[in-house]
Scaffold this motif. Structure first.
Motif, mmCIF file in Angstrom:
data_model
loop_
_atom_site.group_PDB
_atom_site.id
_atom_site.type_symbol
_atom_site.label_atom_id
_atom_site.label_comp_id
_atom_site.label_asym_id
_atom_site.label_seq_id
_atom_site.Cartn_x
_atom_site.Cartn_y
_atom_site.Cartn_z
ATOM 1 N N ASP A 78 7.598 6.149 -0.608
ATOM 2 C CA ASP A 78 7.660 5.582 -1.955
ATOM 3 C C ASP A 78 6.241 5.413 -2.501
ATOM 4 O OD1 ASP A 78 7.996 4.140 -4.262
ATOM 5 O OD2 ASP A 78 9.018 2.441 -3.317
ATOM 6 N N GLU A 79 5.841 6.296 -3.400
ATOM 7 C CA GLU A 79 4.470 6.298 -3.902
ATOM 8 C C GLU A 79 4.192 5.191 -4.917
ATOM 9 O OE1 GLU A 79 3.248 10.163 -5.199
ATOM 10 O OE2 GLU A 79 3.943 11.149 -3.362
ATOM 11 N N THR A 80 5.197 4.386 -5.254
ATOM 12 C CA THR A 80 4.951 3.269 -6.170
ATOM 13 C C THR A 80 4.380 2.063 -5.427
ATOM 14 O OG1 THR A 80 7.157 2.263 -5.931
ATOM 15 C CG2 THR A 80 6.904 4.032 -7.577
ATOM 16 N N GLN A 81 4.394 2.103 -4.090
ATOM 17 C CA GLN A 81 3.912 0.967 -3.311
ATOM 18 C C GLN A 81 2.445 1.166 -2.905
ATOM 19 O OE1 GLN A 81 6.548 -0.999 -0.478
ATOM 20 N NE2 GLN A 81 7.980 0.720 -0.679
ATOM 21 N N TRP A 82 1.785 0.038 -2.601
ATOM 22 C CA TRP A 82 0.437 0.040 -2.045
ATOM 23 C C TRP A 82 0.456 -0.849 -0.806
ATOM 24 C CZ3 TRP A 82 -2.979 3.498 -3.709
ATOM 25 C CH2 TRP A 82 -2.762 4.078 -4.956
ATOM 26 N N PRO A 83 1.027 -0.350 0.287
ATOM 27 C CA PRO A 83 1.247 -1.201 1.465
ATOM 28 C C PRO A 83 -0.058 -1.557 2.171
ATOM 29 C CG PRO A 83 1.803 1.073 1.955
ATOM 30 C CD PRO A 83 1.541 1.021 0.481
ATOM 31 N N THR A 84 -0.036 -2.693 2.842
ATOM 32 C CA THR A 84 -1.175 -3.199 3.589
ATOM 33 C C THR A 84 -0.802 -3.349 5.066
ATOM 34 O OG1 THR A 84 -0.550 -5.522 3.324
ATOM 35 C CG2 THR A 84 -1.881 -4.515 1.556
ATOM 36 N N MET A 85 -1.811 -3.584 5.906
ATOM 37 C CA MET A 85 -1.533 -3.827 7.320
ATOM 38 C C MET A 85 -0.727 -5.110 7.494
ATOM 39 S SD MET A 85 -1.708 -2.473 10.232
ATOM 40 C CE MET A 85 -2.921 -1.171 9.981
ATOM 41 N N ASN A 99 12.205 1.785 4.333
ATOM 42 C CA ASN A 99 12.613 3.043 3.705
ATOM 43 C C ASN A 99 11.496 3.752 2.948
ATOM 44 O OD1 ASN A 99 15.414 2.846 4.481
ATOM 45 N ND2 ASN A 99 15.656 1.272 2.916
ATOM 46 N N GLY A 100 10.502 2.994 2.490
ATOM 47 C CA GLY A 100 9.523 3.602 1.614
ATOM 48 C C GLY A 100 8.142 3.794 2.187
ATOM 49 N N VAL A 101 7.874 3.160 3.343
ATOM 50 C CA VAL A 101 6.517 3.204 3.891
ATOM 51 C C VAL A 101 6.493 3.703 5.335
ATOM 52 C CG1 VAL A 101 4.469 1.828 4.460
ATOM 53 C CG2 VAL A 101 5.750 1.355 2.355
ATOM 54 N N ARG A 102 7.439 3.265 6.140
ATOM 55 C CA ARG A 102 7.381 3.599 7.562
ATOM 56 C C ARG A 102 7.521 5.096 7.800
ATOM 57 N NH1 ARG A 102 10.714 -0.363 11.437
ATOM 58 N NH2 ARG A 102 9.893 1.197 12.893
ATOM 59 N N ASP A 103 6.695 5.598 8.695
ATOM 60 C CA ASP A 103 6.738 7.008 9.082
ATOM 61 C C ASP A 103 8.078 7.323 9.748
ATOM 62 O OD1 ASP A 103 6.021 9.609 10.082
ATOM 63 O OD2 ASP A 103 5.505 8.630 11.988
ATOM 64 N N THR A 104 8.779 8.311 9.216
ATOM 65 C CA THR A 104 10.103 8.642 9.747
ATOM 66 C C THR A 104 10.029 9.170 11.175
ATOM 67 O OG1 THR A 104 9.910 10.766 8.601
ATOM 68 C CG2 THR A 104 11.203 9.048 7.518
ATOM 69 N N GLY A 105 9.012 9.979 11.456
ATOM 70 C CA GLY A 105 8.849 10.469 12.819
ATOM 71 C C GLY A 105 8.601 9.341 13.795
ATOM 72 N N GLY A 106 7.855 8.340 13.367
ATOM 73 C CA GLY A 106 7.599 7.187 14.221
ATOM 74 C C GLY A 106 8.864 6.423 14.553
ATOM 75 N N ARG A 107 9.765 6.304 13.583
ATOM 76 C CA ARG A 107 11.030 5.614 13.867
ATOM 77 C C ARG A 107 11.831 6.372 14.929
ATOM 78 N NH1 ARG A 107 14.690 5.318 10.356
ATOM 79 N NH2 ARG A 107 13.975 6.472 8.541
ATOM 80 N N VAL A 108 11.796 7.713 14.865
ATOM 81 C CA VAL A 108 12.493 8.521 15.874
ATOM 82 C C VAL A 108 11.868 8.324 17.249
ATOM 83 C CG1 VAL A 108 12.983 10.883 16.630
ATOM 84 C CG2 VAL A 108 13.281 10.250 14.228
ATOM 85 N N VAL A 109 10.553 8.422 17.311
ATOM 86 C CA VAL A 109 9.851 8.305 18.590
ATOM 87 C C VAL A 109 10.074 6.929 19.216
ATOM 88 C CG1 VAL A 109 7.511 8.065 19.512
ATOM 89 C CG2 VAL A 109 8.157 10.116 18.242
#
Length: 292
Positions: A78-85, A99-109
């Motif tokens: 989701d490019e409307t967000q500016w996520p932080t640590m 849904n908008g920031v987390r890496d999808t591959g990371g969720r699988v791994v």
């Protein structure tokens, strides 16, 4: 969940053959595939009928990486967000971040990492980008002599994902990990073998049989509870700063397996017969999962 991008089949020996199943797209990875893989590994982890998992690709590829033909942000972000640590530390599972920031591959791994069952990768063809990094939390990797592997993120200006900065140096060493990710080349199965990414290179028409042979041996000859504990002990304890942390877990794991399947194992050894282990991963010892 009904799978549209996967084929999920469990044989009588308890081996789950999980196929990435978008052969016309070379099994290119999508957000839908990510969600289905998370579901599949969670399902397998909790199913006593599954005792080992083999992952491969339908058709001539394992996984040709992210499907870059998707509209908008091809990674599903989701490019409307500016996520932080701070968001990643405290809001990780809120829908907006999930849904908008987390890496999808990371969720699988992470789903593979948390799985109680041993996972064997049968890399039957191209394994590029997420197609390569998703294999890293798999316990044993075999490659077809036709396989081509690449950590190619640098080619398109992005970074290694799917927790690979944690897994890849542990699997092949920091220098090899950096070389492969800096150069972003696609290399053959023999290079993967030299770099210790894969256990063996197998003739293409024998690959699946070899992977299933290993899986069936684990599934039919070993304690499911013992294997589940061993898998998590190896991954999690090897990252601890002091061996005392491993000793604490080892002690509880030894205690509970010794009064469970361990009794059958000792009796079978003394009676010179195959063991018949009855432990179930749905009934793990009370200290599991100890990391929570």
């Amino acid at each position: 969940m009904t799978y549209k991008t996967l084929d999920y089949a469990v044989d009588p020996d308890g081996v789950l053959l999980l196929k990435l199943n978008r052969p016309e797209q070379l099994n290119a990875f999508t957000v839908e595939m990510a969600n289905e893989l998370v579901d599949a590994f969670t399902r397998a982890s909790n199913d006593d009928a599954v005792r080992a998992v083999v992952v491969t690709g339908a058709g001539k590829a394992f996984c040709a990486g992210m499907d870059l033909t998707a509209e908008g942000n091809v990674f599903g972000l989701d490019e409307t967000q500016w996520p932080t640590m701070d968001d990643m530390r405290h809001r990780l599972n809120e829908p907006e971040i999930f849904n908008g920031v987390r890496d999808t591959g990371g969720r699988v791994v992470l789903a593979i990492y948390d799985c109680k069952k041993p996972v064997i990768g049968a890399i039957n063809g191209a394994a590029v980008g997420i197609g390569a990094t998703m294999t890293l939390p798999m316990d044993i990797r075999l490659a077809s002599d036709k396989a081509r592997i690449g950590f190619v993120f640098g080619r398109i200006g992005i970074v290694p994902e799917a927790c690979s900065s944690w897994f890849l140096p542990r699997v092949v060493g920091i220098s090899q990990a950096l070389e492969w990710t800096y150069l972003a080349d696609v290399f053959d199965a023999q290079e993967a073998l030299r770099g210790r990414l894969v256990k063996a290179v197998v003739p293409h028409d024998q690959l699946l049989d070899e992977a299933l042979k290993i899986a069936r041996r684990i599934a039919t000859e070993r304690s499911p509870v013992g294997i589940a504990l061993t898998r998590q002990m190896m991954y999690r304890n090897s990252a601890q700063p002091h061996p005392l942390a491993a000793h604490q877990v080892d002690s509880l794991a030894m205690f509970y397996t010794s009064i469970g399947d361990g009794k059958e194992g000792v009796n079978a050894f003394l009676e010179k017969r195959p063991a018949q282990f009855e432990g179930k991963t749905s009934e793990m010892p009370s200290f599991y999962p100890w990391w929570e």
